[in-house]
Design a protein around this motif. Sequence first.
Motif, PDB file in Angstrom:
ATOM      1  N   THR A 146       0.836  -1.205   0.000  1.00 11.15           N
ATOM      2  CA  THR A 146       0.000   0.000   0.000  1.00 11.15           C
ATOM      3  C   THR A 146       0.872   1.257   0.000  1.00 11.15           C
ATOM      4  O   THR A 146       0.636   2.198  -0.769  1.00 11.15           O
ATOM      5  CB  THR A 146      -0.897   0.014   1.265  1.00 11.15           C
ATOM      6  OG1 THR A 146      -1.630  -1.203   1.311  1.00 11.15           O
ATOM      7  CG2 THR A 146      -1.852   1.184   1.245  1.00 11.15           C
ATOM      8  N   THR A 147       1.884   1.254   0.862  1.00  6.08           N
ATOM      9  CA  THR A 147       2.772   2.412   0.961  1.00  6.08           C
ATOM     10  C   THR A 147       3.450   2.687  -0.381  1.00  6.08           C
ATOM     11  O   THR A 147       3.504   3.836  -0.834  1.00  6.08           O
ATOM     12  CB  THR A 147       3.840   2.157   2.049  1.00  6.08           C
ATOM     13  OG1 THR A 147       3.157   1.867   3.269  1.00  6.08           O
ATOM     14  CG2 THR A 147       4.747   3.348   2.247  1.00  6.08           C
ATOM     15  N   HIS A 194      -4.034   6.639   7.691  1.00 15.33           N
ATOM     16  CA  HIS A 194      -2.756   6.057   8.109  1.00 15.33           C
ATOM     17  C   HIS A 194      -1.659   6.992   7.578  1.00 15.33           C
ATOM     18  O   HIS A 194      -1.841   7.647   6.549  1.00 15.33           O
ATOM     19  CB  HIS A 194      -2.643   4.678   7.450  1.00 15.33           C
ATOM     20  CG  HIS A 194      -1.455   3.864   7.845  1.00 15.33           C
ATOM     21  ND1 HIS A 194      -0.203   4.062   7.306  1.00 15.33           N
ATOM     22  CD2 HIS A 194      -1.322   2.827   8.714  1.00 15.33           C
ATOM     23  CE1 HIS A 194       0.638   3.174   7.825  1.00 15.33           C
ATOM     24  NE2 HIS A 194      -0.016   2.412   8.687  1.00 15.33           N
ATOM     25  N   THR A 238      -9.109   6.490   3.139  1.00 16.27           N
ATOM     26  CA  THR A 238      -9.059   5.068   3.444  1.00 16.27           C
ATOM     27  C   THR A 238     -10.459   4.461   3.371  1.00 16.27           C
ATOM     28  O   THR A 238     -11.460   5.148   3.619  1.00 16.27           O
ATOM     29  CB  THR A 238      -8.428   4.845   4.838  1.00 16.27           C
ATOM     30  OG1 THR A 238      -8.154   3.461   4.996  1.00 16.27           O
ATOM     31  CG2 THR A 238      -9.327   5.310   5.972  1.00 16.27           C
ATOM     32  N   ASN A 282      -7.577   2.014  10.190  1.00  9.94           N
ATOM     33  CA  ASN A 282      -6.835   0.963  10.895  1.00  9.94           C
ATOM     34  C   ASN A 282      -6.813   1.236  12.396  1.00  9.94           C
ATOM     35  O   ASN A 282      -6.698   0.316  13.196  1.00  9.94           O
ATOM     36  CB  ASN A 282      -5.400   0.843  10.364  1.00  9.94           C
ATOM     37  CG  ASN A 282      -4.558   2.049  10.711  1.00  9.94           C
ATOM     38  OD1 ASN A 282      -4.987   3.177  10.500  1.00  9.94           O
ATOM     39  ND2 ASN A 282      -3.383   1.840  11.247  1.00  9.94           N
ATOM     40  N   ASP A 296      -7.605   3.910  -0.225  1.00 11.81           N
ATOM     41  CA  ASP A 296      -6.613   3.080   0.450  1.00 11.81           C
ATOM     42  C   ASP A 296      -7.354   1.865   1.004  1.00 11.81           C
ATOM     43  O   ASP A 296      -8.069   1.962   2.005  1.00 11.81           O
ATOM     44  CB  ASP A 296      -5.950   3.901   1.570  1.00 11.81           C
ATOM     45  CG  ASP A 296      -5.053   3.053   2.469  1.00 11.81           C
ATOM     46  OD1 ASP A 296      -5.015   1.824   2.295  1.00 11.81           O
ATOM     47  OD2 ASP A 296      -4.410   3.640   3.357  1.00 11.81           O
ATOM     48  N   ALA A 313      -6.118  -0.876   2.288  1.00 17.90           N
ATOM     49  CA  ALA A 313      -5.308  -1.743   3.160  1.00 17.90           C
ATOM     50  C   ALA A 313      -6.140  -2.421   4.244  1.00 17.90           C
ATOM     51  O   ALA A 313      -5.856  -3.547   4.638  1.00 17.90           O
ATOM     52  CB  ALA A 313      -4.167  -0.949   3.794  1.00 17.90           C
ATOM     53  N   GLN A 314      -7.189  -1.719   4.723  1.00 22.75           N
ATOM     54  CA  GLN A 314      -8.031  -2.318   5.773  1.00 22.75           C
ATOM     55  C   GLN A 314      -9.434  -2.641   5.251  1.00 22.75           C
ATOM     56  O   GLN A 314     -10.356  -2.841   6.037  1.00 22.75           O
ATOM     57  CB  GLN A 314      -8.151  -1.370   6.979  1.00 22.75           C
ATOM     58  CG  GLN A 314      -6.836  -1.063   7.658  1.00 22.75           C
ATOM     59  CD  GLN A 314      -6.225  -2.252   8.386  1.00 22.75           C
ATOM     60  OE1 GLN A 314      -6.912  -3.221   8.719  1.00 22.75           O
ATOM     61  NE2 GLN A 314      -4.937  -2.195   8.629  1.00 22.75           N
ATOM     62  N   SER A 317      -2.309  -4.041   0.263  1.00 21.45           N
ATOM     63  CA  SER A 317      -1.101  -4.837   0.526  1.00 21.45           C
ATOM     64  C   SER A 317      -1.455  -6.311   0.585  1.00 21.45           C
ATOM     65  O   SER A 317      -2.451  -6.686   1.213  1.00 21.45           O
ATOM     66  CB  SER A 317      -0.510  -4.473   1.895  1.00 21.45           C
ATOM     67  OG  SER A 317      -0.167  -3.122   1.948  1.00 21.45           O
ATOM     68  N   HIS A 322       0.062  -8.641   2.296  1.00 17.86           N
ATOM     69  CA  HIS A 322       0.251  -9.287   3.604  1.00 17.86           C
ATOM     70  C   HIS A 322      -0.928  -9.089   4.549  1.00 17.86           C
ATOM     71  O   HIS A 322      -1.016  -9.754   5.577  1.00 17.86           O
ATOM     72  CB  HIS A 322       1.545  -8.798   4.263  1.00 17.86           C
ATOM     73  CG  HIS A 322       1.509  -7.379   4.750  1.00 17.86           C
ATOM     74  ND1 HIS A 322       1.280  -7.070   6.063  1.00 17.86           N
ATOM     75  CD2 HIS A 322       1.653  -6.197   4.107  1.00 17.86           C
ATOM     76  CE1 HIS A 322       1.308  -5.741   6.203  1.00 17.86           C
ATOM     77  NE2 HIS A 322       1.536  -5.202   5.031  1.00 17.86           N
ATOM     78  N   LYS A 323      -1.843  -8.168   4.202  1.00 19.90           N
ATOM     79  CA  LYS A 323      -3.007  -7.963   5.069  1.00 19.90           C
ATOM     80  C   LYS A 323      -4.211  -8.784   4.611  1.00 19.90           C
ATOM     81  O   LYS A 323      -5.265  -8.752   5.218  1.00 19.90           O
ATOM     82  CB  LYS A 323      -3.372  -6.475   5.116  1.00 19.90           C
ATOM     83  CG  LYS A 323      -2.305  -5.644   5.859  1.00 19.90           C
ATOM     84  CD  LYS A 323      -2.751  -4.224   6.053  1.00 19.90           C
ATOM     85  CE  LYS A 323      -1.620  -3.283   6.359  1.00 19.90           C
ATOM     86  NZ  LYS A 323      -1.270  -3.238   7.784  1.00 19.90           N
TER      87      LYS A 323
HETATM   88  N1  PMP Z   1      -3.087   2.236   5.040  1.00 22.53           N
HETATM   89  C1  PMP Z   1      -3.729   1.635   6.050  1.00 22.53           C
HETATM   90  C2  PMP Z   1      -5.146   1.989   6.331  1.00 22.53           C
HETATM   91  C3  PMP Z   1      -3.068   0.669   6.805  1.00 22.53           C
HETATM   92  O1  PMP Z   1      -3.702   0.053   7.810  1.00 22.53           O
HETATM   93  C4  PMP Z   1      -1.716   0.345   6.491  1.00 22.53           C
HETATM   94  C5  PMP Z   1      -0.946  -0.674   7.305  1.00 22.53           C
HETATM   95  N2  PMP Z   1      -1.187  -0.651   8.663  1.00 22.53           N
HETATM   96  C6  PMP Z   1      -1.110   1.003   5.431  1.00 22.53           C
HETATM   97  C7  PMP Z   1      -1.824   1.940   4.723  1.00 22.53           C
HETATM   98  C8  PMP Z   1       0.296   0.701   5.033  1.00 22.53           C
HETATM   99  O2  PMP Z   1       0.405  -0.613   4.568  1.00 22.53           O
HETATM  100  P1  PMP Z   1       1.816  -1.257   4.243  1.00 22.53           P
HETATM  101  O3  PMP Z   1       2.658  -1.046   5.459  1.00 22.53           O
HETATM  102  O4  PMP Z   1       1.504  -2.689   3.982  1.00 22.53           O
HETATM  103  O5  PMP Z   1       2.356  -0.561   3.057  1.00 22.53           O
END
Ligand code: PMP
Length: 405
Positions: A93-94, A122, A170, A174, A199, A201-202, A222, A224-225
């Motif tokens: 995601t980053t 985030h 988002t 998170n 975003d 990621a969550q 991402s 891994h999530k």
């Molecule tokens: N956005 C959100 C809402 C997240 O929860 C996270 C990870 N905690 C990220 C971005 C970043 O994800 P990553 O570290 O896998 O790049």
Amino acid sequence: MKDIAEIRADFPILNRKVYDKPLVYFDNGATTQKPQCVLDAVDEVYKSYNGNIHRGVHFLSDMSSESYEKSREKIRAFINADKREEIVFTSGTTGSINGIAFSFGERYIKPGDEIILSCLEHHANIVPWQMMCERKGAVLCVIPINDNGEIILEEYYKLLSSRTRLVSVTEASNALGTVLPVKEIIDAAHSVNVPVLIDGAQGIQHGIVDVKTMDCDFYVFSGHKIYGPNGIGVLYGKEKWLSELPPFQGGGDMVDKVTFEKTTYNELPFKFEAGTMNYPAAIGLASALDYVLNIGREDIAMREKELLSYATDRLSAIKGLKIYGTSESKISTISFHIKDIHQYDTGMILDKMGIAVRTGNHCAQPVMDRFGIDGTVRASLCFYNTKEEIDTLADGIEKVKSMFA
Ligand code: PMP
């Protein structure tokens, strides 16, 4: 849905002990555990067909390339994107947000332009935009949140103006678990011709994401999530944007022709994939998505809703425990604080009981500032967790309280 014992048996790590206690893993918001099929898929690459993708004419390279491109297709189907050209692999995601913030800034942003974010972001969805704004003389505008941890839509509508160039929010917080009204956010932005990045990621791991229905311009997440390997992420972008945007990294594979005078770029999506990509992880991610589809996304969402409701009831009954993030619309994440006990102490004592929770600001300092706190304890649940584990957490919190009494 598969029986919970069978599901848990799919994740080897869930069987381990920590300090001789059964592991209770409630840090799924930080990273999820991996089912055996994902471990096998990655292992299989290295054991039997590892070769750098898109480069060789030899058998192994061909096999790796084919598998990598099949993974891209799986991801396309999973989020219901129109075309495989719209799916770019990144490091996470980053990586995806940094890439878009750079490219979008270079292509479209002028001094005085505005980017809208929410207070729930985030740091990964704040800092890259801030860096771009500093470079380009643009300004960040922030949608405020109410005491339940929900964004205030009326304030968002007021922020949208002829200076707005992009909205980046988002799908779910998170830090608090709040699910944002992304469809309303996107529709309002589109009514003034402003693109929106979500975003995910969550969001991606908790429900059915359909980028076509959502109509977002960019969607990032991402691996891994969502039970996949680390080091792989996805950047979905509508073809019209990805065609117009310049690449954010230069190197091998993203080029068409290179001379010292001028370089022309490869077609989509390769224009955005410079250097050797993490193809074993991309292949592992496809296996994770297959696993999720096999369990069933609706069933996963239903089970997590049930767990959230049970955990909210159990934890709210604990005297002195305050939950941050009380929206009706939440992913299975509970952020809380126990009166007069620092979150690190709570986290460390729970750890000794085998319970893994996250403590701190959750890379969302503006959310903590909004509530005037420096952090919380966060239990982020997912479908492989159980009510018994929630009971263990509730009992553990009572023990922490008694130690500080
Ligand atoms: N956005 C959100 C809402 C997240 O929860 C996270 C990870 N905690 C990220 C971005 C970043 O994800 P990553 O570290 O896998 O790049």
